[in-house]
Design a protein around this motif. Structure first.
Motif, PDB file in Angstrom:
ATOM      1  N   HIS A 123      43.555  26.546  19.259  1.00 18.93           N
ATOM      2  CA  HIS A 123      43.581  27.713  18.168  1.00 18.93           C
ATOM      3  C   HIS A 123      42.735  28.767  18.863  1.00 18.93           C
ATOM      4  CE1 HIS A 123      42.639  30.078  14.912  1.00 18.93           C
ATOM      5  NE2 HIS A 123      43.310  29.424  13.990  1.00 18.93           N
ATOM      6  N   PRO A 124      43.515  29.871  19.264  1.00 16.82           N
ATOM      7  CA  PRO A 124      42.941  30.948  19.850  1.00 16.82           C
ATOM      8  C   PRO A 124      41.541  31.643  19.346  1.00 16.82           C
ATOM      9  CG  PRO A 124      44.905  31.947  19.063  1.00 16.82           C
ATOM     10  CD  PRO A 124      44.561  30.192  18.714  1.00 16.82           C
ATOM     11  N   LYS A 125      41.313  31.389  18.236  1.00 13.50           N
ATOM     12  CA  LYS A 125      39.949  31.652  17.290  1.00 13.50           C
ATOM     13  C   LYS A 125      38.973  30.837  17.432  1.00 13.50           C
ATOM     14  CE  LYS A 125      38.579  34.973  13.618  1.00 13.50           C
ATOM     15  NZ  LYS A 125      39.341  35.863  12.497  1.00 13.50           N
ATOM     16  N   LEU A 126      39.529  29.450  16.910  1.00 14.26           N
ATOM     17  CA  LEU A 126      38.445  28.487  16.597  1.00 14.26           C
ATOM     18  C   LEU A 126      38.289  27.680  17.919  1.00 14.26           C
ATOM     19  CD1 LEU A 126      39.892  27.201  13.347  1.00 14.26           C
ATOM     20  CD2 LEU A 126      38.084  28.678  13.633  1.00 14.26           C
ATOM     21  N   GLY A 127      39.106  27.763  18.806  1.00 14.01           N
ATOM     22  CA  GLY A 127      38.791  27.061  20.256  1.00 14.01           C
ATOM     23  C   GLY A 127      39.024  25.596  20.259  1.00 14.01           C
ATOM     24  N   LYS A 128      39.657  25.042  19.070  1.00 17.15           N
ATOM     25  CA  LYS A 128      39.798  23.598  18.903  1.00 17.15           C
ATOM     26  C   LYS A 128      41.393  23.369  19.192  1.00 17.15           C
ATOM     27  CE  LYS A 128      36.005  22.787  15.737  1.00 17.15           C
ATOM     28  NZ  LYS A 128      35.504  22.432  14.699  1.00 17.15           N
ATOM     29  N   THR A 129      41.686  22.188  19.424  1.00 22.95           N
ATOM     30  CA  THR A 129      43.176  21.719  19.370  1.00 22.95           C
ATOM     31  C   THR A 129      43.613  21.442  18.243  1.00 22.95           C
ATOM     32  OG1 THR A 129      42.811  19.288  20.017  1.00 22.95           O
ATOM     33  CG2 THR A 129      42.816  20.803  21.632  1.00 22.95           C
ATOM     34  N   VAL A 130      44.968  21.681  18.125  1.00 27.91           N
ATOM     35  CA  VAL A 130      45.841  20.981  16.657  1.00 27.91           C
ATOM     36  C   VAL A 130      45.290  19.696  16.529  1.00 27.91           C
ATOM     37  CG1 VAL A 130      47.886  20.674  15.772  1.00 27.91           C
ATOM     38  CG2 VAL A 130      47.578  22.798  17.110  1.00 27.91           C
ATOM     39  N   ASP A 131      45.174  18.898  17.344  1.00 23.23           N
ATOM     40  CA  ASP A 131      44.937  17.312  16.918  1.00 23.23           C
ATOM     41  C   ASP A 131      43.375  17.395  16.499  1.00 23.23           C
ATOM     42  OD1 ASP A 131      47.197  16.182  17.410  1.00 23.23           O
ATOM     43  OD2 ASP A 131      46.603  15.022  19.486  1.00 23.23           O
ATOM     44  N   THR A 132      42.556  18.352  17.248  1.00 22.73           N
ATOM     45  CA  THR A 132      41.181  18.294  16.607  1.00 22.73           C
ATOM     46  C   THR A 132      41.309  18.729  15.222  1.00 22.73           C
ATOM     47  OG1 THR A 132      40.406  18.464  19.006  1.00 22.73           O
ATOM     48  CG2 THR A 132      38.661  19.009  17.129  1.00 22.73           C
ATOM     49  N   LEU A 133      41.812  19.927  15.130  1.00 19.89           N
ATOM     50  CA  LEU A 133      41.763  20.557  13.655  1.00 19.89           C
ATOM     51  C   LEU A 133      42.295  19.423  12.658  1.00 19.89           C
ATOM     52  CD1 LEU A 133      43.274  24.134  14.554  1.00 19.89           C
ATOM     53  CD2 LEU A 133      40.899  23.623  13.812  1.00 19.89           C
ATOM     54  N   LEU A 134      43.454  18.721  12.950  1.00 23.16           N
ATOM     55  CA  LEU A 134      43.962  17.793  12.120  1.00 23.16           C
ATOM     56  C   LEU A 134      42.797  16.439  11.716  1.00 23.16           C
ATOM     57  CD1 LEU A 134      46.327  16.375  10.436  1.00 23.16           C
ATOM     58  CD2 LEU A 134      47.107  15.657  12.553  1.00 23.16           C
ATOM     59  N   SER A 135      42.110  16.126  12.590  1.00 24.82           N
ATOM     60  CA  SER A 135      41.264  14.988  12.453  1.00 24.82           C
ATOM     61  C   SER A 135      39.988  15.686  11.708  1.00 24.82           C
ATOM     62  CB  SER A 135      40.689  14.504  13.917  1.00 24.82           C
ATOM     63  OG  SER A 135      39.980  15.327  14.620  1.00 24.82           O
ATOM     64  N   GLU A 136      39.740  16.941  11.562  1.00 21.08           N
ATOM     65  CA  GLU A 136      38.680  17.612  10.802  1.00 21.08           C
ATOM     66  C   GLU A 136      39.033  18.136   9.412  1.00 21.08           C
ATOM     67  OE1 GLU A 136      35.873  18.997  14.737  1.00 21.08           O
ATOM     68  OE2 GLU A 136      37.032  20.357  13.456  1.00 21.08           O
ATOM     69  N   VAL A 137      40.425  18.216   9.156  1.00 22.57           N
ATOM     70  CA  VAL A 137      40.589  18.784   8.116  1.00 22.57           C
ATOM     71  C   VAL A 137      40.086  17.801   6.856  1.00 22.57           C
ATOM     72  CG1 VAL A 137      43.306  17.782   7.762  1.00 22.57           C
ATOM     73  CG2 VAL A 137      42.465  20.048   7.129  1.00 22.57           C
ATOM     74  N   GLU A 138      39.767  18.899   5.900  1.00 25.42           N
ATOM     75  CA  GLU A 138      39.229  18.230   4.597  1.00 25.42           C
ATOM     76  C   GLU A 138      40.507  18.192   3.637  1.00 25.42           C
ATOM     77  OE1 GLU A 138      35.844  20.371   3.288  1.00 25.42           O
ATOM     78  OE2 GLU A 138      34.865  20.231   5.173  1.00 25.42           O
ATOM     79  N   ASP A 139      41.355  18.510   3.812  1.00 22.32           N
ATOM     80  CA  ASP A 139      42.564  18.374   2.808  1.00 22.32           C
ATOM     81  C   ASP A 139      43.063  17.164   2.881  1.00 22.32           C
ATOM     82  OD1 ASP A 139      44.720  18.785   1.459  1.00 22.32           O
ATOM     83  OD2 ASP A 139      45.810  19.937   2.823  1.00 22.32           O
ATOM     84  N   ARG A 140      43.074  16.548   1.586  1.00 19.60           N
ATOM     85  CA  ARG A 140      43.638  15.327   1.799  1.00 19.60           C
ATOM     86  C   ARG A 140      44.779  15.014   1.073  1.00 19.60           C
ATOM     87  NH1 ARG A 140      41.584  13.869   6.059  1.00 19.60           N
ATOM     88  NH2 ARG A 140      39.242  13.856   5.986  1.00 19.60           N
ATOM     89  N   GLY A 141      45.731  16.134   0.673  1.00 16.38           N
ATOM     90  CA  GLY A 141      46.884  16.079   0.230  1.00 16.38           C
ATOM     91  C   GLY A 141      47.776  15.331   0.935  1.00 16.38           C
ATOM     92  N   GLN A 142      48.771  14.687  -0.080  1.00 19.09           N
ATOM     93  CA  GLN A 142      49.543  13.776   0.517  1.00 19.09           C
ATOM     94  C   GLN A 142      50.635  14.452   1.547  1.00 19.09           C
ATOM     95  OE1 GLN A 142      51.819  11.429  -2.607  1.00 19.09           O
ATOM     96  NE2 GLN A 142      53.298  10.557  -1.060  1.00 19.09           N
ATOM     97  N   VAL A 143      50.745  13.915   2.708  1.00 22.13           N
ATOM     98  CA  VAL A 143      51.800  14.332   3.465  1.00 22.13           C
ATOM     99  C   VAL A 143      52.622  13.039   4.084  1.00 22.13           C
ATOM    100  CG1 VAL A 143      52.022  15.363   5.983  1.00 22.13           C
ATOM    101  CG2 VAL A 143      50.240  16.058   4.419  1.00 22.13           C
TER     102      VAL A 143
END
Length: 147
Positions: A123-143
């Protein structure tokens, strides 16, 4: 799901766009008013279009598939919703388009399909990979991945 698949075919037929990858399809809980579950996925494209021209194309495909943004309820049911999440590493704050998408890092239903096709994209603004963002996301909605 047919609408999503058809939209990708329509995009790939455009002279300045090539669909280079597509994730699996996912059934996800809707945001907003009560309505059927959503189908979500992610795709990567190569294009010579500018970000705003690409956005205009996405909106045109939505309209061709039956979406009428002027008549629908905010976050209500719709035939198709195409979002521009990243455009290379561009940071853009324009009245019509913010890049990267300002909510993508908060939404499991966005990050999970993205993680299939571009897990190491930063992510060019947050500096984290998509995988890292996914591991950190607080959203627990069903996927739920569909077969």
């Amino acid at each position: 799901m047919r609408n999503c698949q058809q939209a990708l075919l329509m995009l790939d037929k455009q002279p300045h766009v090539t669909v280079t990858a597509c994730s699996s399809w996912y059934r996800t809980e809707p945001l907003g008013p009560q309505q059927p579950d959503y189908i979500n996925g992610a795709a990567t494209l190569t294009t010579t279009l500018s970000p705003l021209a690409l956005l205009a194309l996405l909106l045109d495909v939505e309209q061709q598939m039956g979406r009428d943004r002027h008549r629908e309820q905010r976050w209500g049911p719709r035939a198709l919703d195409l979002d521009l999440l990243f455009y290379a590493d561009l940071l853009l704050d324009h009245p019509q388009l913010i890049l990267p998408h300002p909510q993508l890092h908060l939404r499991r239903f966005v990050l999970q399909p993205l993680g299939e096709i571009i897990p190491t994209k930063r992510h060019p603004k947050l500096g984290k990979t998509v995988d890292t963002l996914l591991s950190e996301v607080e959203d627990r909605g069903q996927v739920e991945r569909l077969s």
